[in-house]
Write an enzyme that holds these catalytic residues in place. Sequence first.
Site, PDB file in Angstrom:
ATOM      1  N   THR A 133       0.820  -1.209   0.000  1.00 31.92           N
ATOM      2  CA  THR A 133       0.000   0.000   0.000  1.00 31.92           C
ATOM      3  C   THR A 133       0.858   1.265   0.000  1.00 31.92           C
ATOM      4  OG1 THR A 133      -1.466   1.269   1.458  1.00 31.92           O
ATOM      5  CG2 THR A 133      -0.088  -0.352   2.516  1.00 31.92           C
ATOM      6  N   ASP A 134       0.275   2.362  -0.483  1.00 36.44           N
ATOM      7  CA  ASP A 134       0.971   3.663  -0.399  1.00 36.44           C
ATOM      8  C   ASP A 134       1.018   4.168   1.041  1.00 36.44           C
ATOM      9  OD1 ASP A 134      -1.734   4.302  -0.102  1.00 36.44           O
ATOM     10  OD2 ASP A 134      -1.754   5.869  -1.638  1.00 36.44           O
ATOM     11  N   GLU A 135       0.216   3.548   1.933  1.00 35.12           N
ATOM     12  CA  GLU A 135       0.128   4.047   3.308  1.00 35.12           C
ATOM     13  C   GLU A 135       1.438   3.858   4.077  1.00 35.12           C
ATOM     14  OE1 GLU A 135      -3.607   3.259   5.292  1.00 35.12           O
ATOM     15  OE2 GLU A 135      -4.618   2.982   3.385  1.00 35.12           O
ATOM     16  N   TYR A 159      -1.913  -0.810  10.842  1.00 32.26           N
ATOM     17  CA  TYR A 159      -2.024  -1.453   9.529  1.00 32.26           C
ATOM     18  C   TYR A 159      -0.820  -1.100   8.652  1.00 32.26           C
ATOM     19  CZ  TYR A 159      -3.308  -1.841   4.582  1.00 32.26           C
ATOM     20  OH  TYR A 159      -3.286  -2.107   3.238  1.00 32.26           O
ATOM     21  N   LYS A 163       2.293  -3.476   7.184  1.00 38.32           N
ATOM     22  CA  LYS A 163       2.587  -3.646   5.757  1.00 38.32           C
ATOM     23  C   LYS A 163       4.030  -3.218   5.472  1.00 38.32           C
ATOM     24  CE  LYS A 163       0.196  -4.795   2.870  1.00 38.32           C
ATOM     25  NZ  LYS A 163      -0.135  -6.160   2.354  1.00 38.32           N
TER      26      LYS A 163
END
Length: 355
Positions: A133-135, A159, A163
């Site tokens: 993810t970009d998060e 989260y 990741k």
Amino acid sequence: MTILVTGGAGFIGSNFVLDWLAHTDEPVVNVDKLTYAGNLRNLSALEGDARHFFLREDICDGSRMLDIIATHRPRAVINFAAESHVDRSIAGPEEFIQTNVVGCFRLLEAVREASNGFSDAWMSSFRFVQVSTDEVYGSLTPSAPAFSEANRFEPNSPYSASKAAADHLARAYWHTYGLPTVTTNCSNNYGPFHFPEKLIPLCINNALAGLPLPLYGDGRQVRDWLFVRDHCAALRVVLERGIPGETYNIGGKAEVTNLEVVQMICDILDELRPDPLSGSYRRLITFVKDRPGHDRRYAIDASKIESQLGWYPRVAFRDGLRQTIEWYLDNEDWVSGITSGAYRDWIRRQYGSGE
Ligand code: NAD
Ligand code: TYD
């Protein structure tokens, strides 16, 4: 030849499996634990299709993963399996560490161990794609340049931290053991089979039920949105042409505030399924307590995958959103089928009311 997909009964994984088998006859072994987010109905179009082989398994079970990889000898593993909902990670991070970090580690270890029994040729053409993810990059100020692959990781939620940890492991397995891993960091997906607790499906379904459309804080947080089938196409390209050890950002060139997203949903629904009670679904928009540590803005610079691998997003946000809403209107039974107690409990805890 076979590929192994993990988490292939979830939102993006099931779209990927369907998209894959629409493009090729190469079989898919699909490993999924079927948590609250996994739904075999997403794959009902493949019933009786010998190209799809489903196994209900937990990626944290290293010996089962080794057994499956040694038996099926996939030419690639695409790891979608994860706990994926930021709000759930805030309420209870443990599962996120287990599946997203320990599970990814066990999968990498299983491939490493299985590869001892495989030839060098198998190893050099093998790919482990870590779907991320970009998060992991954290939050941007309004005027900051979009995330590039060179940005440092600054995850802000359990989260995104889990990741980020898995992405580091995938990188380390290439550098240390020569296991050919490639990582993708993608922006927010939307489209068919999106679990109804995420912003877009939540608002479509709440609007249809006449329930509030909850916007956290001031609703001015910005996300980049990508139609899920564009993401699937990007992953196919990365699998075939991605360079081991590299990471690729994937984005939709569609930065929109949450308020604008919800207003667009209301406007499209006003046209497709007019609200019998009033002029517009916009009357249901409700500002609620903000998410703790809520990232303000995500934006993706996807120029690397565009220039090096020739992928770019095809579906404009407004068109993809309309297609998504049409899908939910045509598949109301899919939503009503998601009636597990766990889902109802979550909605009650998160918003303090019934579903
Ligand atoms: P999802 O929550 O809809 O699906 C996750 C799937 O993984 C489910 O089918 C679930 O049953 C399965 N799963 C969970 N734990 C497992 C375990 N221990 N073993 C085997 N299977 C397990 O998630 P999604 O939105 O489809 O996301 C898929 C992947 O893409 C995730 O890794 C996520 O981090 C990443 N991603 C998602 C988005 C997004 O906008 N949804 C954006 C970028 C990246
Ligand atoms: P979400 O779909 O949970 O994805 P992510 O947190 O991975 O970006 O949320 C998208 C955005 O919408 C995020 O900024 C949080 C916000 N949001 C709301 O404002 N209200 C809601 O009820 C939900 C679920 C999300």
